[in-house]
Design a protein around this motif. Structure first.
Motif, mmCIF file in Angstrom:
data_model
loop_
_atom_site.group_PDB
_atom_site.id
_atom_site.type_symbol
_atom_site.label_atom_id
_atom_site.label_comp_id
_atom_site.label_asym_id
_atom_site.label_seq_id
_atom_site.Cartn_x
_atom_site.Cartn_y
_atom_site.Cartn_z
ATOM 1 N N UNK A 214 23.234 9.999 7.267
ATOM 2 C CA UNK A 214 22.399 10.878 8.077
ATOM 3 C C UNK A 214 21.914 10.062 9.274
ATOM 4 N N UNK A 215 22.121 10.529 10.506
ATOM 5 C CA UNK A 215 21.647 9.760 11.678
ATOM 6 C C UNK A 215 20.166 9.393 11.596
ATOM 7 N N UNK A 216 19.365 10.210 10.897
ATOM 8 C CA UNK A 216 17.934 9.912 10.773
ATOM 9 C C UNK A 216 17.682 8.635 9.975
ATOM 10 N N UNK A 217 18.664 8.218 9.165
ATOM 11 C CA UNK A 217 18.485 6.985 8.383
ATOM 12 C C UNK A 217 18.300 5.771 9.280
ATOM 13 N N UNK A 218 18.795 5.851 10.511
ATOM 14 C CA UNK A 218 18.675 4.728 11.441
ATOM 15 C C UNK A 218 17.283 4.615 12.052
ATOM 16 N N UNK A 219 16.486 5.664 11.950
ATOM 17 C CA UNK A 219 15.198 5.672 12.652
ATOM 18 C C UNK A 219 14.007 6.050 11.786
ATOM 19 N N UNK A 220 14.246 6.577 10.582
ATOM 20 C CA UNK A 220 13.141 7.060 9.756
ATOM 21 C C UNK A 220 13.195 6.440 8.366
ATOM 22 N N UNK A 221 12.005 6.188 7.799
ATOM 23 C CA UNK A 221 11.921 5.771 6.407
ATOM 24 C C UNK A 221 12.187 6.965 5.496
ATOM 25 N N UNK A 222 12.279 6.690 4.193
ATOM 26 C CA UNK A 222 12.306 7.757 3.215
ATOM 27 C C UNK A 222 10.901 8.275 2.976
ATOM 28 N N UNK A 223 10.735 9.077 1.937
ATOM 29 C CA UNK A 223 9.418 9.638 1.621
ATOM 30 C C UNK A 223 8.564 8.564 0.952
ATOM 31 N N UNK A 224 7.568 8.103 1.666
ATOM 32 C CA UNK A 224 6.688 7.056 1.141
ATOM 33 C C UNK A 224 5.402 7.666 0.611
ATOM 34 N N UNK A 225 4.859 7.015 -0.409
ATOM 35 C CA UNK A 225 3.606 7.483 -0.998
ATOM 36 C C UNK A 225 2.717 6.280 -1.296
ATOM 37 N N UNK A 226 1.410 6.497 -1.428
ATOM 38 C CA UNK A 226 0.521 5.378 -1.744
ATOM 39 C C UNK A 226 0.856 4.782 -3.108
ATOM 40 N N UNK A 227 0.710 3.459 -3.213
ATOM 41 C CA UNK A 227 0.946 2.782 -4.490
ATOM 42 C C UNK A 227 -0.311 2.803 -5.345
ATOM 43 N N UNK B 121 0.781 -1.236 0.000
ATOM 44 C CA UNK B 121 0.000 0.000 0.000
ATOM 45 C C UNK B 121 0.811 1.285 0.000
ATOM 46 N N UNK B 122 2.121 1.177 0.224
ATOM 47 C CA UNK B 122 2.981 2.355 0.212
ATOM 48 C C UNK B 122 4.334 1.964 -0.341
ATOM 49 N N UNK B 123 5.088 2.962 -0.800
ATOM 50 C CA UNK B 123 6.376 2.675 -1.407
ATOM 51 C C UNK B 123 7.272 3.906 -1.321
ATOM 52 N N UNK B 124 8.585 3.654 -1.240
ATOM 53 C CA UNK B 124 9.559 4.736 -1.333
ATOM 54 C C UNK B 124 10.586 4.388 -2.392
ATOM 55 N N UNK B 125 11.000 5.390 -3.144
ATOM 56 C CA UNK B 125 12.046 5.199 -4.146
ATOM 57 C C UNK B 125 13.429 5.232 -3.525
ATOM 58 N N UNK B 126 13.615 6.055 -2.535
ATOM 59 C CA UNK B 126 14.927 6.244 -1.917
ATOM 60 C C UNK B 126 14.732 6.617 -0.451
ATOM 61 N N UNK B 127 15.593 6.092 0.405
ATOM 62 C CA UNK B 127 15.499 6.409 1.823
ATOM 63 C C UNK B 127 16.316 7.636 2.180
ATOM 64 N N UNK B 128 16.589 7.782 3.445
ATOM 65 C CA UNK B 128 17.456 8.866 3.905
ATOM 66 C C UNK B 128 18.898 8.589 3.472
ATOM 67 N N UNK B 129 19.681 9.657 3.393
ATOM 68 C CA UNK B 129 21.112 9.492 3.165
ATOM 69 C C UNK B 129 21.669 8.542 4.212
ATOM 70 N N UNK B 130 22.437 7.533 3.788
ATOM 71 C CA UNK B 130 22.893 6.491 4.709
ATOM 72 C C UNK B 130 23.729 7.027 5.871
#
Length: 349
Positions: free
Chosen positions: A180-193, A169-178
């Motif tokens: 970036x400390x936020x990459x350890x706790x947050x997904x990338x920008x997800x949108x409905x499929x 139901x959702x998808x991201x093309x790219x996550x956070x910069x590897x």
């Protein structure tokens, strides 16, 4: 006749799993993310991750990376192998691989993207594998492991069984910069499929899969490493996906057309195409443009499949390959494409 492949035995909790970097050594580029991926791999599977000399070594030679692949197959204590990530030069690693080691002790191999080269090599020597899995992309980032990825990871490595491939139901093309400390706790920008797109006859196809990343498949074919005739894919299911290079739709169509000219499209009974990435860190079209880019790729693939094999069942939009959440799919194992009920099932045995 379709190629008959060996299906490696499953690992058991407590066994060792080799974590290799046959392409880009992402663990050496973003070690914190890698360490989190190793913890999660152990938690989700109960397996013990084991690294090799080039797992974190940036710039390792093709010979050294191949030596690690060979060593993992040769080690009886290692019961499965997973790639950390893809890359762009694994084609130079393949000539240094020892088929006798893989055949003497076949093990489940998981990887995506540039690891299409290894999947095709295994297929050529007669061993099934699993297309998908990237510790650096699908295990390390974000607040946790996506449910569909965890389920297919366990099925591929441990449990086997038959699973329905569903849309999360959702998808991201790219996550956070590897890094970036936020990459350890947050997904990338997800949108409905969007709903999957089906075409071709309303029939049910069950057959072994073959394929991978379209760009890497083009390299494999150019290098002359698919030596079997198209009939080796007879009755099978072709898997196609595109990478973060964001190929224009017309170039995707050209490559798929070449598969048709080679006779590969005509040989299979179904084609599954992944939801493609259409954005990256530098290029982020708006929502309408992203939908249009995906639609353009869908349309050129449908056009070429209909041209070369109008009897094939085609489904576009499956969440495998360069997307997250990601399903890991059999490569050389059975998948059912139900064009009547419009459902897809994978057998992980």
């Amino acid at each position: 006749m379709a190629r008959d492949l060996l299906h490696p035995p499953k690992a058991r909790p407590g066994d060792r799993i080799a974590v290799l970097s046959p392409s880009f050594a992402a663990p050496g580029f973003a070690p914190a993310l890698h360490e989190q991926a190793m913890r999660r791999l152990a938690e989700v599977t109960g397996l013990v991750p084991v690294e090799y000399p080039t797992t974190r070594r940036l710039g390792a030679s093709a010979q050294d990376r191949a030596a690690d692949v060979n060593a993992a197959f040769a080690d009886p204590a290692v019961r499965a192998i997973v790639a950390s990530v893809g890359g762009e030069d694994q084609i130079t690693v393949v000539p240094h691989l020892d088929a006798s080691l893989a055949l003497a002790d076949p093990k489940p191999f998981l990887g995506t993207s540039d690891n299409t080269n290894l999947h095709q090599w295994l297929w050529s020597v007669g061993i099934a594998s699993f297309y998908g899995g990237s510790t650096q992309v699908h295990l390390g980032p974000g607040p946790g492991v996506d449910a569909v990825h965890a389920a297919s990871l366990r099925a591929a490595l441990l449990d086997g069984g038959r699973l329905e491939i569903t849309d999360p139901g959702e998808s991201e093309d790219v996550g956070k910069d590897w890094n970036d400390p936020l990459a350890l706790t947050e997904y990338g920008d997800r949108e409905p499929t969007e709903p999957w797109s089906w075409s071709g006859p309303a029939r049910i196809v069950t057959g072994p899969t073959w394929g991978g990343c379209l760009e890497a498949l083009q390299w494999v074919l150019t290098a002359g490493r698919l030596r079997e005739p198209p009939e080796a894919l007879a009755g099978g299911v072709m898997l196609l996906e595109t990478s973060e290079e964001l190929l224009p739709a017309r170039e995707v169509g050209w490559i798929v057309r070449s598969l048709g000219e080679r006779g590969l499209l005509a040989a299979v009974d179904a084609v599954l195409v992944a939801r493609p990435p259409v954005s990256d860190f530098e290029r982020r079209p708006d929502a309408a443009q992203r939908a249009a880019l995906r639609a353009a790729q869908r349309e050129v693939v449908a056009e070429q499949v209909a041209r070369y094999n109008p009897d094939a069942v085609l489904c576009v939009g499956i969440p495998f390959g360069h997307t997250r959440p990601q399903w890991i799919l059999p490569h050389g194992g059975p998948v059912t494409v139900d064009g009547v009920e419009r459902r897809v099932y994978a057998d992980y045995s």
